[in-house]
Design a protein around this motif. Sequence first.
Motif, PDB file in Angstrom:
ATOM      1  N   TYR A   2      -6.796   4.577   2.428  1.00 46.16           N
ATOM      2  CA  TYR A   2      -6.492   3.662   3.516  1.00 46.16           C
ATOM      3  C   TYR A   2      -5.346   2.756   3.080  1.00 46.16           C
ATOM      4  O   TYR A   2      -5.265   2.366   1.916  1.00 46.16           O
ATOM      5  CB  TYR A   2      -7.682   2.746   3.836  1.00 46.16           C
ATOM      6  CG  TYR A   2      -8.823   3.425   4.533  1.00 46.16           C
ATOM      7  CD1 TYR A   2      -8.735   3.759   5.879  1.00 46.16           C
ATOM      8  CD2 TYR A   2     -10.002   3.693   3.856  1.00 46.16           C
ATOM      9  CE1 TYR A   2      -9.800   4.362   6.526  1.00 46.16           C
ATOM     10  CE2 TYR A   2     -11.064   4.292   4.504  1.00 46.16           C
ATOM     11  CZ  TYR A   2     -10.959   4.625   5.824  1.00 46.16           C
ATOM     12  OH  TYR A   2     -12.013   5.217   6.465  1.00 46.16           O
ATOM     13  N   ILE A   3      -4.476   2.424   3.996  1.00 48.10           N
ATOM     14  CA  ILE A   3      -3.474   1.389   3.761  1.00 48.10           C
ATOM     15  C   ILE A   3      -4.014   0.119   4.390  1.00 48.10           C
ATOM     16  O   ILE A   3      -4.350   0.099   5.577  1.00 48.10           O
ATOM     17  CB  ILE A   3      -2.117   1.765   4.375  1.00 48.10           C
ATOM     18  CG1 ILE A   3      -1.574   3.035   3.729  1.00 48.10           C
ATOM     19  CG2 ILE A   3      -1.132   0.609   4.226  1.00 48.10           C
ATOM     20  CD1 ILE A   3      -0.323   3.564   4.379  1.00 48.10           C
ATOM     21  N   CYS A   4      -4.125  -0.944   3.608  1.00 50.01           N
ATOM     22  CA  CYS A   4      -4.722  -2.190   4.077  1.00 50.01           C
ATOM     23  C   CYS A   4      -3.723  -3.339   4.003  1.00 50.01           C
ATOM     24  O   CYS A   4      -2.854  -3.363   3.127  1.00 50.01           O
ATOM     25  CB  CYS A   4      -5.933  -2.544   3.214  1.00 50.01           C
ATOM     26  SG  CYS A   4      -7.166  -1.246   3.145  1.00 50.01           S
ATOM     27  N   ASN A  24       8.128  -1.003   6.254  1.00 52.61           N
ATOM     28  CA  ASN A  24       6.847  -0.606   6.841  1.00 52.61           C
ATOM     29  C   ASN A  24       6.806  -1.066   8.292  1.00 52.61           C
ATOM     30  O   ASN A  24       6.420  -2.191   8.597  1.00 52.61           O
ATOM     31  CB  ASN A  24       5.693  -1.215   6.048  1.00 52.61           C
ATOM     32  CG  ASN A  24       5.705  -0.729   4.617  1.00 52.61           C
ATOM     33  OD1 ASN A  24       5.569   0.456   4.379  1.00 52.61           O
ATOM     34  ND2 ASN A  24       5.916  -1.631   3.690  1.00 52.61           N
ATOM     35  N   ILE A  25       7.249  -0.180   9.167  1.00 51.56           N
ATOM     36  CA  ILE A  25       7.345  -0.473  10.592  1.00 51.56           C
ATOM     37  C   ILE A  25       6.431   0.495  11.331  1.00 51.56           C
ATOM     38  O   ILE A  25       6.512   1.710  11.141  1.00 51.56           O
ATOM     39  CB  ILE A  25       8.790  -0.323  11.102  1.00 51.56           C
ATOM     40  CG1 ILE A  25       9.724  -1.228  10.313  1.00 51.56           C
ATOM     41  CG2 ILE A  25       8.865  -0.605  12.589  1.00 51.56           C
ATOM     42  CD1 ILE A  25      11.192  -0.969  10.563  1.00 51.56           C
ATOM     43  N   ASN A  72       6.582  -3.338  17.826  1.00 49.74           N
ATOM     44  CA  ASN A  72       6.645  -2.915  16.433  1.00 49.74           C
ATOM     45  C   ASN A  72       5.900  -3.919  15.580  1.00 49.74           C
ATOM     46  O   ASN A  72       6.064  -5.129  15.744  1.00 49.74           O
ATOM     47  CB  ASN A  72       8.100  -2.831  15.953  1.00 49.74           C
ATOM     48  CG  ASN A  72       8.836  -1.693  16.606  1.00 49.74           C
ATOM     49  OD1 ASN A  72       8.467  -0.550  16.456  1.00 49.74           O
ATOM     50  ND2 ASN A  72       9.888  -2.010  17.345  1.00 49.74           N
ATOM     51  N   PHE A  73       5.056  -3.409  14.687  1.00 43.32           N
ATOM     52  CA  PHE A  73       4.402  -4.226  13.670  1.00 43.32           C
ATOM     53  C   PHE A  73       5.188  -4.048  12.387  1.00 43.32           C
ATOM     54  O   PHE A  73       5.569  -2.934  12.035  1.00 43.32           O
ATOM     55  CB  PHE A  73       2.971  -3.744  13.425  1.00 43.32           C
ATOM     56  CG  PHE A  73       1.924  -4.312  14.332  1.00 43.32           C
ATOM     57  CD1 PHE A  73       2.238  -4.961  15.509  1.00 43.32           C
ATOM     58  CD2 PHE A  73       0.589  -4.188  14.006  1.00 43.32           C
ATOM     59  CE1 PHE A  73       1.256  -5.476  16.342  1.00 43.32           C
ATOM     60  CE2 PHE A  73      -0.406  -4.694  14.823  1.00 43.32           C
ATOM     61  CZ  PHE A  73      -0.078  -5.337  15.985  1.00 43.32           C
ATOM     62  N   PHE A  74       5.418  -5.141  11.667  1.00 45.49           N
ATOM     63  CA  PHE A  74       6.133  -5.118  10.395  1.00 45.49           C
ATOM     64  C   PHE A  74       5.228  -5.686   9.313  1.00 45.49           C
ATOM     65  O   PHE A  74       4.625  -6.737   9.511  1.00 45.49           O
ATOM     66  CB  PHE A  74       7.386  -5.998  10.452  1.00 45.49           C
ATOM     67  CG  PHE A  74       8.350  -5.587  11.515  1.00 45.49           C
ATOM     68  CD1 PHE A  74       9.276  -4.594  11.276  1.00 45.49           C
ATOM     69  CD2 PHE A  74       8.327  -6.188  12.762  1.00 45.49           C
ATOM     70  CE1 PHE A  74      10.172  -4.209  12.260  1.00 45.49           C
ATOM     71  CE2 PHE A  74       9.215  -5.813  13.753  1.00 45.49           C
ATOM     72  CZ  PHE A  74      10.139  -4.825  13.502  1.00 45.49           C
ATOM     73  N   VAL A  75       5.159  -4.989   8.185  1.00 43.84           N
ATOM     74  CA  VAL A  75       4.374  -5.476   7.062  1.00 43.84           C
ATOM     75  C   VAL A  75       5.223  -5.351   5.802  1.00 43.84           C
ATOM     76  O   VAL A  75       5.740  -4.274   5.506  1.00 43.84           O
ATOM     77  CB  VAL A  75       3.063  -4.673   6.888  1.00 43.84           C
ATOM     78  CG1 VAL A  75       2.231  -5.268   5.763  1.00 43.84           C
ATOM     79  CG2 VAL A  75       2.263  -4.629   8.180  1.00 43.84           C
ATOM     80  N   LYS A  76       5.374  -6.468   5.072  1.00 45.24           N
ATOM     81  CA  LYS A  76       6.127  -6.437   3.821  1.00 45.24           C
ATOM     82  C   LYS A  76       5.419  -5.526   2.824  1.00 45.24           C
ATOM     83  O   LYS A  76       4.189  -5.502   2.755  1.00 45.24           O
ATOM     84  CB  LYS A  76       6.238  -7.845   3.234  1.00 45.24           C
ATOM     85  CG  LYS A  76       7.109  -8.766   4.051  1.00 45.24           C
ATOM     86  CD  LYS A  76       7.017 -10.186   3.562  1.00 45.24           C
ATOM     87  CE  LYS A  76       7.724 -10.370   2.245  1.00 45.24           C
ATOM     88  NZ  LYS A  76       7.798 -11.796   1.855  1.00 45.24           N
ATOM     89  N   ALA A  77       6.192  -4.791   2.055  1.00 45.05           N
ATOM     90  CA  ALA A  77       5.624  -3.865   1.077  1.00 45.05           C
ATOM     91  C   ALA A  77       4.708  -4.577   0.088  1.00 45.05           C
ATOM     92  O   ALA A  77       3.692  -4.026  -0.349  1.00 45.05           O
ATOM     93  CB  ALA A  77       6.740  -3.137   0.333  1.00 45.05           C
ATOM     94  N   THR A  78       5.028  -5.801  -0.243  1.00 45.72           N
ATOM     95  CA  THR A  78       4.208  -6.555  -1.203  1.00 45.72           C
ATOM     96  C   THR A  78       2.866  -6.969  -0.630  1.00 45.72           C
ATOM     97  O   THR A  78       1.989  -7.414  -1.364  1.00 45.72           O
ATOM     98  CB  THR A  78       4.956  -7.811  -1.688  1.00 45.72           C
ATOM     99  OG1 THR A  78       5.330  -8.594  -0.542  1.00 45.72           O
ATOM    100  CG2 THR A  78       6.197  -7.441  -2.481  1.00 45.72           C
ATOM    101  N   LEU A  80       0.934  -4.794   1.213  1.00 40.75           N
ATOM    102  CA  LEU A  80       0.123  -3.605   1.396  1.00 40.75           C
ATOM    103  C   LEU A  80      -0.738  -3.338   0.170  1.00 40.75           C
ATOM    104  O   LEU A  80      -0.328  -3.609  -0.957  1.00 40.75           O
ATOM    105  CB  LEU A  80       1.013  -2.372   1.625  1.00 40.75           C
ATOM    106  CG  LEU A  80       1.828  -2.327   2.895  1.00 40.75           C
ATOM    107  CD1 LEU A  80       2.749  -1.121   2.883  1.00 40.75           C
ATOM    108  CD2 LEU A  80       0.942  -2.313   4.123  1.00 40.75           C
ATOM    109  N   SER A  81      -1.923  -2.821   0.415  1.00 38.61           N
ATOM    110  CA  SER A  81      -2.766  -2.362  -0.690  1.00 38.61           C
ATOM    111  C   SER A  81      -3.381  -1.040  -0.260  1.00 38.61           C
ATOM    112  O   SER A  81      -3.485  -0.720   0.928  1.00 38.61           O
ATOM    113  CB  SER A  81      -3.846  -3.390  -1.027  1.00 38.61           C
ATOM    114  OG  SER A  81      -4.695  -3.600   0.075  1.00 38.61           O
ATOM    115  N   LEU A  82      -3.775  -0.254  -1.237  1.00 37.83           N
ATOM    116  CA  LEU A  82      -4.395   1.040  -0.976  1.00 37.83           C
ATOM    117  C   LEU A  82      -5.872   0.969  -1.333  1.00 37.83           C
ATOM    118  O   LEU A  82      -6.254   0.357  -2.331  1.00 37.83           O
ATOM    119  CB  LEU A  82      -3.738   2.151  -1.813  1.00 37.83           C
ATOM    120  CG  LEU A  82      -2.262   2.400  -1.515  1.00 37.83           C
ATOM    121  CD1 LEU A  82      -1.711   3.440  -2.466  1.00 37.83           C
ATOM    122  CD2 LEU A  82      -2.056   2.839  -0.079  1.00 37.83           C
TER     123      LEU A  82
END
Length: 86
Positions: A2-4, A24-25, A72-78, A80-82
């Motif tokens: 999962y990407i959280c 991450n768009i 569009n949803f934007f999430v900074k790479a920093t 994100l967690s798996l």
Amino acid sequence: MYICFKETEVGVAKGSCDNISFSNIFECHIEALNKGVILSTIRATHHSHTLGSIITTAAIERLNLQVNDSINFFVKATELSLEEMV
């Protein structure tokens, strides 16, 4: 896997977003809006996945967001967690 990410770490845009640094768009459709006095929640779908965002009610009004809108949803790479699926 999962990407959280936290719902408070999501940026939202309506319309074209050609020149942006976020990698991450997620192109989504709004399923539900729950407006509060200061903060509001957005529930949106990206393919078959449900995503959420908490943003200010002023931002929802400024963007004139409505149910069924494309956003569009934007999430900074920093941010994100798996997480492993069990």
